[in-house]
Write a protein that holds these residues in place. Structure first.
Motif, PDB file in Angstrom:
ATOM      1  N   GLU A 121       0.814  -1.208   0.000  1.00 38.24           N
ATOM      2  CA  GLU A 121       0.000   0.000   0.000  1.00 38.24           C
ATOM      3  C   GLU A 121       0.855   1.268   0.000  1.00 38.24           C
ATOM      4  N   VAL A 122       2.116   1.145   0.435  1.00 32.20           N
ATOM      5  CA  VAL A 122       3.010   2.316   0.389  1.00 32.20           C
ATOM      6  C   VAL A 122       3.175   2.789  -1.046  1.00 32.20           C
ATOM      7  N   GLY A 123       3.522   1.851  -1.923  1.00 33.63           N
ATOM      8  CA  GLY A 123       3.708   2.196  -3.331  1.00 33.63           C
ATOM      9  C   GLY A 123       2.435   2.704  -3.980  1.00 33.63           C
ATOM     10  N   LYS A 124       1.321   2.056  -3.664  1.00 32.96           N
ATOM     11  CA  LYS A 124       0.036   2.485  -4.231  1.00 32.96           C
ATOM     12  C   LYS A 124      -0.330   3.891  -3.764  1.00 32.96           C
ATOM     13  N   THR A 125      -0.022   4.170  -2.499  1.00 32.30           N
ATOM     14  CA  THR A 125      -0.333   5.493  -1.958  1.00 32.30           C
ATOM     15  C   THR A 125       0.525   6.567  -2.618  1.00 32.30           C
ATOM     16  N   ILE A 126       1.809   6.287  -2.795  1.00 31.21           N
ATOM     17  CA  ILE A 126       2.699   7.241  -3.462  1.00 31.21           C
ATOM     18  C   ILE A 126       2.191   7.544  -4.869  1.00 31.21           C
ATOM     19  N   TYR A 127       1.766   6.510  -5.590  1.00 26.00           N
ATOM     20  CA  TYR A 127       1.273   6.709  -6.962  1.00 26.00           C
ATOM     21  C   TYR A 127      -0.011   7.536  -6.971  1.00 26.00           C
ATOM     22  N   SER A 128      -0.932   7.210  -6.079  1.00 26.60           N
ATOM     23  CA  SER A 128      -2.208   7.936  -6.049  1.00 26.60           C
ATOM     24  C   SER A 128      -2.030   9.376  -5.592  1.00 26.60           C
ATOM     25  N   MET A 129      -0.956   9.649  -4.851  1.00 29.30           N
ATOM     26  CA  MET A 129      -0.700  10.990  -4.319  1.00 29.30           C
ATOM     27  C   MET A 129       0.171  11.847  -5.239  1.00 29.30           C
ATOM     28  N   ARG A 130       0.546  11.344  -6.412  1.00 30.15           N
ATOM     29  CA  ARG A 130       1.577  12.002  -7.208  1.00 30.15           C
ATOM     30  C   ARG A 130       1.224  13.445  -7.580  1.00 30.15           C
ATOM     31  N   PHE A 131      -0.027  13.698  -7.965  1.00 31.19           N
ATOM     32  CA  PHE A 131      -0.394  15.064  -8.346  1.00 31.19           C
ATOM     33  C   PHE A 131      -0.594  15.950  -7.116  1.00 31.19           C
ATOM     34  N   ALA A 132      -1.181  15.384  -6.065  1.00 32.03           N
ATOM     35  CA  ALA A 132      -1.333  16.147  -4.820  1.00 32.03           C
ATOM     36  C   ALA A 132       0.048  16.518  -4.269  1.00 32.03           C
ATOM     37  N   ALA A 133       0.995  15.583  -4.382  1.00 32.06           N
ATOM     38  CA  ALA A 133       2.355  15.841  -3.906  1.00 32.06           C
ATOM     39  C   ALA A 133       3.005  16.963  -4.721  1.00 32.06           C
ATOM     40  N   LEU A 134       2.787  16.943  -6.031  1.00 33.18           N
ATOM     41  CA  LEU A 134       3.366  17.985  -6.883  1.00 33.18           C
ATOM     42  C   LEU A 134       2.789  19.356  -6.514  1.00 33.18           C
ATOM     43  N   THR A 135       1.510  19.372  -6.163  1.00 32.68           N
ATOM     44  CA  THR A 135       0.899  20.631  -5.722  1.00 32.68           C
ATOM     45  C   THR A 135       1.581  21.147  -4.459  1.00 32.68           C
ATOM     46  N   ILE A 136       1.791  20.240  -3.500  1.00 28.86           N
ATOM     47  CA  ILE A 136       2.445  20.623  -2.246  1.00 28.86           C
ATOM     48  C   ILE A 136       3.855  21.140  -2.512  1.00 28.86           C
ATOM     49  N   LEU A 137       4.600  20.439  -3.361  1.00 31.74           N
ATOM     50  CA  LEU A 137       5.971  20.860  -3.677  1.00 31.74           C
ATOM     51  C   LEU A 137       5.988  22.249  -4.309  1.00 31.74           C
ATOM     52  N   SER A 138       5.084  22.489  -5.253  1.00 33.06           N
ATOM     53  CA  SER A 138       5.089  23.772  -5.951  1.00 33.06           C
ATOM     54  C   SER A 138       4.673  24.916  -5.032  1.00 33.06           C
ATOM     55  N   VAL A 139       3.684  24.677  -4.152  1.00 33.49           N
ATOM     56  CA  VAL A 139       3.241  25.730  -3.230  1.00 33.49           C
ATOM     57  C   VAL A 139       4.340  26.064  -2.223  1.00 33.49           C
TER      58      VAL A 139
END
Length: 558
Positions: free
Chosen positions: A403-421
C-alpha cells in the motif's frame, strides 16, 4: 550576498506590496477562475514568483531558482512524507477489512439514533481521518459512510463538510502547524498551543450545528446533551493536548476522547425521538429498514479496529515524551541532520548582515512524524496479517506493505501541488516579497489582528489545504505582527485557525463531497447550504483573535 528590501519598486512599500501579490493572485486565478489543475496552478505561480523576485527584488537568478528548489525539497520531506505515511496507515485498515468493523463500532455506539451516529462518524471518526490523512480523505470516506447509513446525498455532503472544520488545524499529524513553524522560525509547539486556544471554541458547537443541519431545531433539543458532551470533550482535549502533550497528536486524542465521552453518556442517557428522527433524517427507503436492537460488538474485532489509532498515540507519546531511563525525544533529535542550504545559507542576509534562519534545512529521517507513522503502519500490517480470523480479514504482510507504493502513486499530483506551493512560499519569503506585503498590511495597526484569520480563510478556501495557506501566508502574518506590535505567534496561529473554516467552502473539498455522494456538478447547491456557516464561524474567529490581542482576552493565550 543578497539582502531583501521592503520597498524595492519606486521606493514605495504599497506599490512593492501590490507587485509582490502577483504570484498569489496568479495562483488563485489559475485555480479558481481558469480552473486549471492544482499542480499546474502551483507550478505556474512558482514561475511567476521567481520572475518577480529576479526583476522586482533584484534577487540573483541562481538564488531565486535555488530558493524554489529548497522549498520543494522541504515540501517533499517532511510534508509529503508525512501525508503519504498517514494515508498508508489508513489504507492498511481498509485492505485488511478492519475498517468495516470500525464503522460497526459507530453504528452500535450510536444507540440506534441516526443523528448521534452521524455525529460520531462525521465528527469523531472524521477527526481521526483528518489527523492521519487530511487532504480531503475524511470528507470522501465519511460521506460514503453517511450515505450507507441512509442520509440523503445533500444532507450527507453538508454534514461532513461542517464536521471537517474543527480538526483541520491539527490535520495530517498537524502538518499545517509544522509548516508554519518551519517557515517562520517560531517553534511549532508554540504555534500549536495558541491554535489550541482558538479552534476548540468551534469544536464546542460543531456537533450541534451538524444536528441542526440534519434534523432542525427539534433534533437539536432532543440530542443536545450528546452533542454538547461530544463537542465540549473534544474541545477540552484539543486544548489540553496541544498545550501540554503533543500538538501532532491533538486530533487523534480529541477524537477518541469525544467518542469515549459519547459511550459513557449513552450508558446513562437515551435520546428522545430516535424513531421519528429516522423518518425525518433518512431517505424513505432507508427509514423503512427495521432497526436492529441489542447488537453486541465482538470484543476482539472491536479491539483490532481501534488498534491502529491507539498504537499511533503510544508510539508518538514515546517519541515525544518518554524520558525515564532513556530520553527518547532527545535521542531521536540527535539523529537529525541539520545544514545550511548550499547557495543560500550565509548569502541571504537581513539588514544587519546576519544570515536568515530559514535557509537552514533539517533532515529528520528518524524523528519525523512520517517515519513514526511508517513504523506504526508496518506494525499494524504485521499484526493484521497474523489475525485473519479464519480468512475473513485476509491480508498478507506483503500486501499491507504494498500500500506504500500504491499510496505514493495515487498521491503524485497532490504531492506535486504541495511541492510547488512550498517552492512558491520559499521564493516569496527569501526574496522579500512576503515581508513587503506584511509590512504594508501592518499599516492597519492593531486592527490587523481582526483581519488576520481572513488570510488563512482565503488561502484554504482557494487551495483546499490549511498547509498551503500557511505556506503562503505564515511568514506574512509574522512580519505584519512584528511591524504592528502584535504577538506574531497569535497571528500565525490565527492564519491556521482561519483556514479551518475556509476548508468548508473550498472548491476542492466541495468537489470531493459532491463526488462522494453522487452529486457531481452540483457543488453550487452544496455551497449555498454551507457558505453562511463558513462566514459566520470566520467572524467569530476574527473577533476572538482581535480580543486575544487586547487585555480583554489576552489571558486566554498560553
Amino acid at each position: 550576498m543578497f539582502t531583501p528590501s521592503t520597498e524595492p519598486i519606486a521606493g514605495s512599500v504599497a506599490i512593492s506590496a501590490l507587485i509582490a501579490l502577483i504570484p498569489l493572485v496568479t495562483f488563485f486565478v489559475l485555480l479558481a477562475v481558469i480552473k486549471t489543475k492544482a499542480h499546474w496552478a502551483g507550478l505556474g505561480s512558482l514561475a511567476v514568483a521567481i520572475i518577480v523576485a529576479i526583476l522586482g527584488w533584484k534577487m540573483p537568478v541562481a538564488m531565486a531558482l535555488n530558493a524554489g528548489a529548497m522549498g520543494m525539497v522541504f515540501g517533499a520531506f517532511p510534508i509529503v512524507w508525512i501525508v503519504v505515511m498517514a494515508i498508508f496507515l489508513y489504507q492498511v485498515t481498509v485492505k485488511s477489512g478492519r475498517f468495516e468493523d470500525l464503522r460497526r463500532v459507530f453504528d452500535v455506539i450510536g444507540g440506534g439514533d441516526v443523528r448521534i451516529q452521524a455525529v460520531l462518524i462525521a465528527f469523531c471518526f472524521g477527526g481521526l481521518l483528518e489527523a492521519l490523512a487530511g487532504f480531503g480523505a475524511p470528507v470522501a470516506i465519511t460521506a460514503t459512510m453517511l450515505l450507507a447509513l441512509g442520509l440523503s446525498p445533500l444532507r450527507a455532503a453538508c454534514a461532513v463538510l461542517i464536521a471537517n472544520t474543527a480538526p483541520v488545524a491539527f490535520g495530517a499529524v498537524a502538518i499545517p502547524i509544522t509548516t508554519a513553524g518551519a517557515l517562520t522560525g517560531i517553534p511549532a509547539k508554540e504555534i500549536g498551543a495558541v491554535v489550541g486556544h482558538q479552534s476548540p471554541l468551534l469544536a464546542l458547537f460543531v456537533p450541534t450545528i451538524l444536528v441542526l443541519i440534519l434534523d432542525g431545531w427539534r433534533g437539536v433539543r432532543q440530542v443536545l446533551p450528546a452533542t454538547l458532551t461530544i463537542g465540549i470533550s473534544f474541545g477540552i482535549a484539543q486544548w489540553l493536548c496541544s498545550t501540554y502533550f503533543s500538538y501532532e497528536l491533538t486530533d487523534i486524542v480529541a477524537s477518541l476522547v469525544g467518542l469515549a465521552a459519547a459511550v459513557i453518556l449513552l450508558r446513562f442517557w437515551t435520546p428522545k425521538g430516535a424513531a421519528e428522527a429516522r423518518k425525518r433524517v433518512l431517505t424513505a427507503e432507508a427509514a423503512a429498514v427495521p432497526v436492529e436492537t441489542g447488537t453486541k460488538l465482538d470484543k476482539a474485532n472491536t479491539w483490532m479496529a481501534l488498534f491502529p489509532y491507539l498504537l499511533v498515540i503510544l508510539i508518538f507519546g514515546l517519541a515525544k515524551l518518554w524520558k525515564l531511563g532513556i530520553d527518547i525525544p532527545a535521542w531521536l533529535a540527535s539523529t537529525d541532520t541539520k545544514f545550511g542550504w548550499p547557495g543560500l545559507h550565509g548569502q541571504v542576509v537581513d539588514a544587519s548582515g546576519k544570515a536568515v534562519s530559514s535557509t537552514m534545512y533539517t533532515f529528520s529521517w528518524l524523528s519525523s512524524p512520517g517515519t513514526l507513522l511508517l513504523i506504526t503502519g508496518v506494525i499494524v500490517a504485521f499484526v493484521y496479517s497474523r489475525n485473519t480470523a479464519g480468512g475473513k480479514y485476509a491480508m498478507t504482510f506483503s500486501e499491507g506493505l504494498s500500500e506504500v507504493g500504491k499510496t505514493i502513486y495515487s498521491m503524485r499530483f497532490a504531492a506535486l501541488t504541495i511541492l510547488s506551493v512550498l517552492g512558491l512560499a520559499y521564493v516569496m519569503n527569501l526574496s522579500g516579497q512576503t515581508i513587503t506585503v506584511g509590512t504594508w498590511l501592518a499599516g492597519t495597526g492593531g486592527f490587523f489582528a481582526f483581519l488576520s484569520p481572513i488570510l488563512g480563510w482565503i488561502g484554504t478556501a482557494v487551495t483546499g489545504s490549511d498547509t498551503s495557506a500557511n505556506a503562503l501566508f505564515a511568514k506574512l502574518q509574522q512580519t505584519a505582527g512584528v511591524n504592528a506590535g502584535i504577538d506574531p505567534n497569535l497571528l500565525v496561529a490565527a492564519n491556521t485557525s482561519g483556514g479551518v473554516v475556509g476548508k468548508l467552502i473550498s472548491p476542492q473539498n466541495l468537489a470531493i463531497a459532491a463526488t462522494s455522494v453522487k452529486m457531481e456538478g452540483q457543488e453550487s447547491v452544496i455551497l449555498k447550504k454551507v457558505a453562511g456557516w463558513s462566514v459566520g464561524m470566520l467572524l467569530v474567529l476574527c473577533a476572538l483573535v482581535y480580543l486575544q490581542s487586547t487585555p480583554v482576552l489576552s489571558w486566554m493565550l498560553p
